[in-house]
Structures are given as structure tokens and as C-alpha cells.
Design an enzyme around this catalytic site. Structure first.
Site, PDB file in Angstrom:
ATOM      1  N   LYS A   1       0.850  -1.190   0.000  1.00 44.45           N
ATOM      2  CA  LYS A   1       0.000   0.000   0.000  1.00 44.45           C
ATOM      3  C   LYS A   1       0.883   1.236   0.000  1.00 44.45           C
ATOM      4  O   LYS A   1       1.585   1.509   0.970  1.00 44.45           O
ATOM      5  CB  LYS A   1      -0.899   0.035   1.247  1.00 44.45           C
ATOM      6  CG  LYS A   1      -1.936   1.161   1.138  1.00 44.45           C
ATOM      7  CD  LYS A   1      -2.589   1.486   2.461  1.00 44.45           C
ATOM      8  CE  LYS A   1      -1.850   2.526   3.258  1.00 44.45           C
ATOM      9  NZ  LYS A   1      -1.706   3.835   2.603  1.00 44.45           N
TER      10      LYS A   1
ATOM     11  N   SER B   1       5.277   6.606  10.822  1.00 39.81           N
ATOM     12  CA  SER B   1       5.371   7.172  12.175  1.00 39.81           C
ATOM     13  C   SER B   1       5.433   6.067  13.234  1.00 39.81           C
ATOM     14  O   SER B   1       4.930   4.957  13.024  1.00 39.81           O
ATOM     15  CB  SER B   1       4.156   8.057  12.437  1.00 39.81           C
ATOM     16  OG  SER B   1       2.971   7.294  12.344  1.00 39.81           O
TER      17      SER B   1
ATOM     18  N   GLY C   1       3.383   2.561  13.654  1.00 38.47           N
ATOM     19  CA  GLY C   1       4.197   1.343  13.816  1.00 38.47           C
ATOM     20  C   GLY C   1       3.696   0.499  14.986  1.00 38.47           C
ATOM     21  O   GLY C   1       3.611  -0.727  14.899  1.00 38.47           O
TER      22      GLY C   1
ATOM     23  N   GLU D   1      10.300   0.525  10.243  1.00 37.66           N
ATOM     24  CA  GLU D   1      11.318   1.572  10.117  1.00 37.66           C
ATOM     25  C   GLU D   1      10.590   2.863  10.451  1.00 37.66           C
ATOM     26  O   GLU D   1       9.754   3.325   9.685  1.00 37.66           O
ATOM     27  CB  GLU D   1      11.877   1.552   8.696  1.00 37.66           C
ATOM     28  CG  GLU D   1      13.213   2.241   8.598  1.00 37.66           C
ATOM     29  CD  GLU D   1      13.051   3.672   8.187  1.00 37.66           C
ATOM     30  OE1 GLU D   1      12.964   4.531   9.106  1.00 37.66           O
ATOM     31  OE2 GLU D   1      12.994   3.955   6.988  1.00 37.66           O
TER      32      GLU D   1
ATOM     33  N   CYS E   1      13.333  10.319   7.614  1.00 35.32           N
ATOM     34  CA  CYS E   1      13.463   9.681   8.925  1.00 35.32           C
ATOM     35  C   CYS E   1      14.864   9.903   9.479  1.00 35.32           C
ATOM     36  O   CYS E   1      15.074   9.914  10.679  1.00 35.32           O
ATOM     37  CB  CYS E   1      13.141   8.200   8.816  1.00 35.32           C
ATOM     38  SG  CYS E   1      13.980   7.416   7.444  1.00 35.32           S
TER      39      CYS E   1
ATOM     40  N   GLU F   1       9.904  14.717  16.542  1.00 39.26           N
ATOM     41  CA  GLU F   1      10.302  14.638  15.141  1.00 39.26           C
ATOM     42  C   GLU F   1       9.576  15.758  14.380  1.00 39.26           C
ATOM     43  O   GLU F   1       8.347  15.790  14.339  1.00 39.26           O
ATOM     44  CB  GLU F   1       9.914  13.276  14.566  1.00 39.26           C
ATOM     45  CG  GLU F   1      10.484  13.060  13.190  1.00 39.26           C
ATOM     46  CD  GLU F   1      10.196  11.667  12.626  1.00 39.26           C
ATOM     47  OE1 GLU F   1       9.070  11.194  12.768  1.00 39.26           O
ATOM     48  OE2 GLU F   1      11.120  11.088  12.029  1.00 39.26           O
TER      49      GLU F   1
HETATM   50  P1  NAI Z   1       1.800   7.669   8.929  1.00 40.45           P
HETATM   51  O1  NAI Z   1       2.658   6.777   9.749  1.00 40.45           O
HETATM   52  O2  NAI Z   1       0.415   7.935   9.381  1.00 40.45           O
HETATM   53  O3  NAI Z   1       1.715   7.101   7.421  1.00 40.45           O
HETATM   54  C1  NAI Z   1       2.630   6.210   6.826  1.00 40.45           C
HETATM   55  C2  NAI Z   1       1.884   5.088   6.103  1.00 40.45           C
HETATM   56  O4  NAI Z   1       1.097   4.376   7.065  1.00 40.45           O
HETATM   57  C3  NAI Z   1       0.885   5.556   5.055  1.00 40.45           C
HETATM   58  O5  NAI Z   1       0.870   4.640   3.988  1.00 40.45           O
HETATM   59  C4  NAI Z   1      -0.447   5.537   5.790  1.00 40.45           C
HETATM   60  O6  NAI Z   1      -1.556   5.368   4.923  1.00 40.45           O
HETATM   61  C5  NAI Z   1      -0.266   4.307   6.637  1.00 40.45           C
HETATM   62  N1  NAI Z   1      -1.117   4.263   7.832  1.00 40.45           N
HETATM   63  C6  NAI Z   1      -1.601   5.301   8.566  1.00 40.45           C
HETATM   64  N2  NAI Z   1      -2.389   4.846   9.566  1.00 40.45           N
HETATM   65  C7  NAI Z   1      -2.395   3.497   9.473  1.00 40.45           C
HETATM   66  C8  NAI Z   1      -3.021   2.460  10.207  1.00 40.45           C
HETATM   67  N3  NAI Z   1      -3.801   2.714  11.253  1.00 40.45           N
HETATM   68  N4  NAI Z   1      -2.802   1.177   9.848  1.00 40.45           N
HETATM   69  C9  NAI Z   1      -2.011   0.889   8.790  1.00 40.45           C
HETATM   70  N5  NAI Z   1      -1.410   1.820   8.029  1.00 40.45           N
HETATM   71  C10 NAI Z   1      -1.583   3.115   8.373  1.00 40.45           C
HETATM   72  O7  NAI Z   1       2.578   9.032   8.752  1.00 40.45           O
HETATM   73  P2  NAI Z   1       1.995  10.462   8.299  1.00 40.45           P
HETATM   74  O8  NAI Z   1       0.666  10.698   8.956  1.00 40.45           O
HETATM   75  O9  NAI Z   1       2.072  10.530   6.848  1.00 40.45           O
HETATM   76  O10 NAI Z   1       3.062  11.447   8.949  1.00 40.45           O
HETATM   77  C11 NAI Z   1       3.044  11.720  10.345  1.00 40.45           C
HETATM   78  C12 NAI Z   1       4.448  11.786  10.892  1.00 40.45           C
HETATM   79  O11 NAI Z   1       5.047  10.496  10.782  1.00 40.45           O
HETATM   80  C13 NAI Z   1       5.385  12.708  10.127  1.00 40.45           C
HETATM   81  O12 NAI Z   1       5.266  14.035  10.561  1.00 40.45           O
HETATM   82  C14 NAI Z   1       6.708  12.114  10.490  1.00 40.45           C
HETATM   83  O13 NAI Z   1       7.096  12.588  11.762  1.00 40.45           O
HETATM   84  C15 NAI Z   1       6.434  10.631  10.574  1.00 40.45           C
HETATM   85  N6  NAI Z   1       6.804   9.926   9.328  1.00 40.45           N
HETATM   86  C16 NAI Z   1       7.967   9.217   9.299  1.00 40.45           C
HETATM   87  C17 NAI Z   1       8.385   8.619   8.135  1.00 40.45           C
HETATM   88  C18 NAI Z   1       9.662   7.858   8.060  1.00 40.45           C
HETATM   89  O14 NAI Z   1      10.279   7.823   7.007  1.00 40.45           O
HETATM   90  N7  NAI Z   1      10.074   7.186   9.117  1.00 40.45           N
HETATM   91  C19 NAI Z   1       7.629   8.723   6.888  1.00 40.45           C
HETATM   92  C20 NAI Z   1       6.384   9.434   7.040  1.00 40.45           C
HETATM   93  C21 NAI Z   1       6.020  10.016   8.221  1.00 40.45           C
END
Ligand code: NAI
Ligand code: MG
Length: 488
Positions: A181, A235, A239, A257, A291, A388
Site C-alpha cells: 500500500k 510514524s 508502527g 522503520e 526519517c 520529530e
Molecule cells: P503515517 O505513519 O500515518 O503514514 C505512513 C503510512 O502508514 C501511510 O501509507 C499511511 O496510509 C499508513 N497508515 C496510517 N495509519 C495506518 C493504520 N492505522 N494502519 C495501517 N497503516 C496506516 O505518517 P503520516 O501521517 O504521513 O506522517 C506523520 C508523521 O510520521 C510525520 O510528521 C513524520 O514525523 C512521521 N513519518 C515518518 C516517516 C519515516 O520515514 N520514518 C515517513 C512518514 C512520516
């Protein structure tokens, strides 16, 4: 104990060196119970609540004895002891591998010495039968690395192509199939690669791409009974949800990650210009939406002012604009939500007393552009020092001693990446060893290689991507043991 007591049922040739087999221990008639207390710090403790519980012989139903019952407070005590024992610099951490090996051999010798007692306590207190088959000359054992099966992947928006390949490539290398996804903000890259996968000639169903939202499509992957492993980047909060959903469904394997609050330590003996360039690249690359963003830079006090001055000069030269224009190096943030979050954190930095050296505001024209922002005199308790930001914000701290810098760098729930800038090789190595992060860069930043494992300590995640370590995450290992009719 069904099958013990005779040498016929004993260990045959277990020594593997042709020496005569060790006779199987005769049963001990009257079992002497030596230990019934809680074992912490190599000492025996009574339960803090003063409770005990009974233990029985399942063969007879007869009570063997009472054992001290550990509760939360006793577990706390044990964890405290274990934490202290694994502190950097403790005798256990300083012990070299050979000495550790000697200790393990010694333990094995002692277990052999007490094998009769151990066999009896095992047999009396559990329902196991003592059948011992040990791989020796008449057995051949080999391992097979097999695909895990169907691998789910949930990826973020900050590197839509890179994240796609980091998940899909090792999964396919190991023979798995994939349901992935992409982030709701960036589904198109993944879908295009889908068309290339078809064009390349992969059989149908090997890679499947399900664009959608987290709580619906993402959650369905994490809790699916037909998915054998899930890999997630995003996030820390999500995770945790993924791991919980995996545990509550089919215990699928999970690799995570997650975020970072990545420290750089700049010593006065470093090439300061290089340190300025690399730490700033680390802070502002991809508008800070990484990240690995270098969001905490600790600078030794002798060079602090100079470092801040050069960093500010450098930040002001960054060209902001359309990311498709080759003259620009700083584009917009991904969406309004991230944009608002970053500006709110910048505001908190100002309010909490950090010194805003440059940037700190959005560009005036349209688009979600935020100017590269440098804060100096940042203190560890401030929100910009702990959370972060995921935006173009560099926080610069001052430190006096190496020990202090290491402690402050490690004092975060995250542990993804870090960097050390110094010309002293001994220092580079000892600081690298002390930093609690999955990656340490020395005199460079964001130097990622497909062969080098990447992943986090602590709440930055579990497991590793890239290199051979990634292949291990995507394979099951099977041991096949064959009894031969004659020794080879
Ligand atoms: P997020 O963790 O919500 O989204 C990342 C992925 O997880 C997306 O594909 C999203 O659709 C999916 N996701 C969201 N909720 C989920 C759930 N309940 N079950 C399964 N999958 C789910 O991150 P978001 O909202 O885009 O960004 C929020 C913060 O997360 C950012 O400000 C940043 O601090 C951090 N982040 C860290 C990343 C990294 O590379 N480690 C990448 C993106 C965000
Ligand atoms: Mg989210």
C-alpha cells in the site's frame, strides 16, 4: 520420565570427536530442591510482596515445593539490575569475546556436571520426556532458506519510489509475493512501477498494489490472516498499531522503520566546513522530510559560534522553488497537515527560548514552502529538541565534554541514525560504539548504500532493510536433519 536411565537411550557420540559417548545420567531418586527464590544480580531474593506459589510433579500431582512469586515490583528490580549490567563500561560490556566464550563453556561444563539434577528437575516439573538426538556422524543436517509467503508492505510519502523498492526488491529476491500500500499522498509512482512489473514479465499476482488510506487498506494488511509478514515505514504511532494488529491476528512477522531525532556530534578538531555542509545537508535534504533528518546538532563549545555563523550563511544560500526546476534544491512540504505541524513546532521553539537565526516562516507566494530554518541555543527539554519535526529545521546545541555529548545524544526514545565529526580516529570509533543508533556516519551524512543494513534501535523500529540482513527478514530458515544408515 519415560525413557531415561539406560545407556541405550543415552547420548551416542555426542562429543563429535570420536570420544566415547557420555553415559546418560541415572535418575536421582530423592531430588534435592536447591533453589526456589527469585534470581536477580546473581543473588536469591524473596518476593517483594512476600508471596509464593506451589509447584507440582505432573506425573504424580504431588506438590514439590513452594517458589517465591515475582510480581511487577520484582520484575522492575530485575530490569534495573539487567539495565545496569548492560550499561556501556560495565564489566559485562567491557569483557572481550574470548572471555565471554570461556564463561559460556564453563556454564556448559557445569550443566554437564549437574546433568542428573537438571534432567530430574526437568522431568519432575514439566512433562517433557528425555529423548536426546544429537546431530553427529550418522546425521546430516542442512538448512533451506525459503520464502516467507505473502509479504504486506505499507509505505510513506517522503520517498515513494525508494520505499517501494526497499520493500519489494528483497521480498522478490527471496521468492515472496507482495501486497503493498503506497501512502495516500503519493500513490502514482507505485502504480507506475506496477505497470513496469507487468511489462517485465513477472507472473500475475506476484506484486499487488493497493492504493488507499491507513485505517482502512493499511489496517487490513496489518491484521490480515493471509499475509505472513508486514514491513512498514512511517510514524512510530502507526508502527505500534501495526505490531499490535499483527500480534492480534496471525503473529505475522513485523519489520518497522520508524522515526528519528538523529544527533550529530561535531568536535572542535573536525573539518568545520565539512561538518557544516554535511549536517546541513542532513537537516534540509528533502525539506527535512526524512526519517534520518539531522535535527539535533551538538557542537563542542570552542567552535560553537563559528559553526552557527557558517550554518546560517549556508542556509541562506539555499535556492527555494519548483522541485522540477534544476536550479532549485528546496521544494514544498508534502501537504497542509505537515506544513501546519512544522510551523507550529517552529513557533514552540521561539516561545521556549531557542534563538531563531534564520528562516522560521513560510514563503509568501503560493505553495507549501517553508524557509530553511536554523535555531541556535536549543536546550534538551524544548519540543524542537525532542519531537520529530519532519521539516527544514536545524537545531544546534552546545556541549563541553565527549561523555556529556554522548549521553545527551542518546537521551531520546529514538535510535535511527547519528553522525560524528572529528579528525581523531580513536574518538570516531569510540563515539560510534557509544551511540545507540542503527547507523552512524563518520564525517559524512545520509551516506546510504544498498549493501549496508539500515534500521533503528529503540523506538525507531525493528529489523533491518538493505543488504544481506534484509534478505534474512524475507526468508524462513528450515533445518532438514537426515538419519543416515552409515557414518559418512
Ligand atoms: P503515517 O505513519 O500515518 O503514514 C505512513 C503510512 O502508514 C501511510 O501509507 C499511511 O496510509 C499508513 N497508515 C496510517 N495509519 C495506518 C493504520 N492505522 N494502519 C495501517 N497503516 C496506516 O505518517 P503520516 O501521517 O504521513 O506522517 C506523520 C508523521 O510520521 C510525520 O510528521 C513524520 O514525523 C512521521 N513519518 C515518518 C516517516 C519515516 O520515514 N520514518 C515517513 C512518514 C512520516
Ligand atoms: Mg498519519
Amino acid at each position: 520420565m519415560a525413557q531415561n536411565g539406560t545407556t541405550e537411550n543415552g547420548v551416542t557420540g555426542a562429543n563429535g570427536d570420536g570420544s566415547p559417548p557420555m553415559p546418560f545420567p541415572q535418575p536421582v531418586k530423592v531430588q534435592e530442591i536447591r533453589h526456589t527464590k527469585i534470581f536477580i544480580n546473581n543473588e536469591w531474593h524473596t518476593s517483594l510482596k512476600g508471596k509464593t506459589f506451589q509447584t507440582f510433579n505432573p506425573a504424580t500431582g504431588v506438590q514439590i515445593c513452594e517458589v517465591e512469586e515475582a510480581d511487577k515490583a520484582d520484575v522492575d528490580k530485575a530490569v534495573k539490575a539487567a539495565r545496569a549490567a548492560c550499561q556501556r563500561g560495565s564489566p559485562w560490556r567491557r569483557m572481550d569475546v574470548s572471555s565471554r566464550g570461556r564463561l559460556l563453556h564453563k556454564l556448559a561444563d557445569l550443566m554437564e556436571r549437574d546433568r542428573a539434577l537438571l534432567a530430574v528437575s526437568c522431568g519432575c516439573n514439566a512433562s517433557c520426556c528425555c529423548v536426546v538426538a544429537s546431530p553427529d556422524d550418522t546425521f546430516m543436517c542442512f538448512t533451506r532458506h525459503e520464502p516467507v509467503g505473502v509479504c504486506g508492505a505499507i509505505i510513506p510519502w517522503n520517498f515513494p519510489l525508494l520505499m517501494f523498492m526497499w520493500k519489494v526488491a528483497p521480498a522478490l529476491c527471496c521468492g515472496n509475493t507482495v501486497v503493498i500500500k503506497p501512502a495516500e499522498q503519493t500513490p502514482l509512482t507505485a502504480l507506475h512501477v506496477g505497470s513496469l512489473i507487468k511489462e517485465a514479465g513477472f507472473p500475475p499476482g506476484v506484486v499487488n498494489i493497493v492504493p488507499g488510506f491507513g485505517p482502512t487498506a493499511g489496517a487490513a494488511i496489518a491484521s490480515h490472516m493471509g499475509i505472513d509478514k508486514v514491513a512498514f515505514t512511517g510514524s512510530t504511532k502507526v508502527g505500534q498499531l501495526i505490531k499490535e494488529a499483527a500480534a492480534k491476528s496471525n503473529l505475522k512477522r513485523v519489520t518497522l522503520e520508524l522515526g528519528g531525532k538523529n544527533p550529530c556530534i561535531v568536535f572542535a578538531d573536525s573539518d568545520l566546513q565539512l561538518a557544516v555542509e554535511e549536517t546541513q545537508k542532513g537537516a534540509f535534504f528533502n525539506q527535512g522530510q526524512c526519517c534520518t533528518a539531522a535535527s539535533r546538532v551538538f557542537v563542542e563549545e570552542q567552535v560553537y559560534e563559528e559553526f552557527v555563523r557558517h550554518s546560517v550563511e549556508s542556509a541562506k544560500t539555499i535556492v527555494i522553488g519548483d522541485p522540477l526546476d534544476p536550479r532549485t534544491s528546496h521544494g514544498p512540504q508534502i501537504d497542509q497537515k505537515q506544513f501546519d505541524k512544522i510551523l507550529e513546532l517552529i513557533d514552540s521553539g521561539k516561545k521556549e527560548g531557542a534563538k531563531l537565526e534564520c528562516g522560521g516562516v513560510a514563503m509568501e507566494d503560493t505553495g507549501l514552502y517553508i524557509q530553511p530554518t536554523v535555531f541556535s541555543h536549543v536546550k534538551d527539554h524544548m519540543r524542537i529538541a525532542k519531537e520529530e519535526i519532519f521539516g527544514p529545521v536545524q537545531c544546534i546545541f552546545r556541549f563541553k565534554s565527549q561523555q556529556e555529548a554522548i549521553e545527551r545524544a542518546n537521551s531520546t526514545e529514538y535510535g535511527l541514525a547519528s553522525a560524528v565529526f572529528t579528525r581523531n580516529l580513536d574518538r570516531a570509533l569510540s563515539v560510534s560504539a557509544a551511540l545507540e543508533t542503527g547507523t552512524v556516519w563518520v564525517n559524512c551524512y545520509n551516506a546510504l548504500h544498498a549493501q549496508a543494513p539500515f534500521g533503528g534501535y529503540k523506538m525507531s523500529g525493528n529489523g533491518r532493510e538493505l543488504g544481506e540482513y534484509a534478505l534474512a527478514e524475507y526468508s524462513e530458515v528450515k533445518a532438514v536433519t537426515i538419519k543416515l544408515t552409515e557414518a559418512l
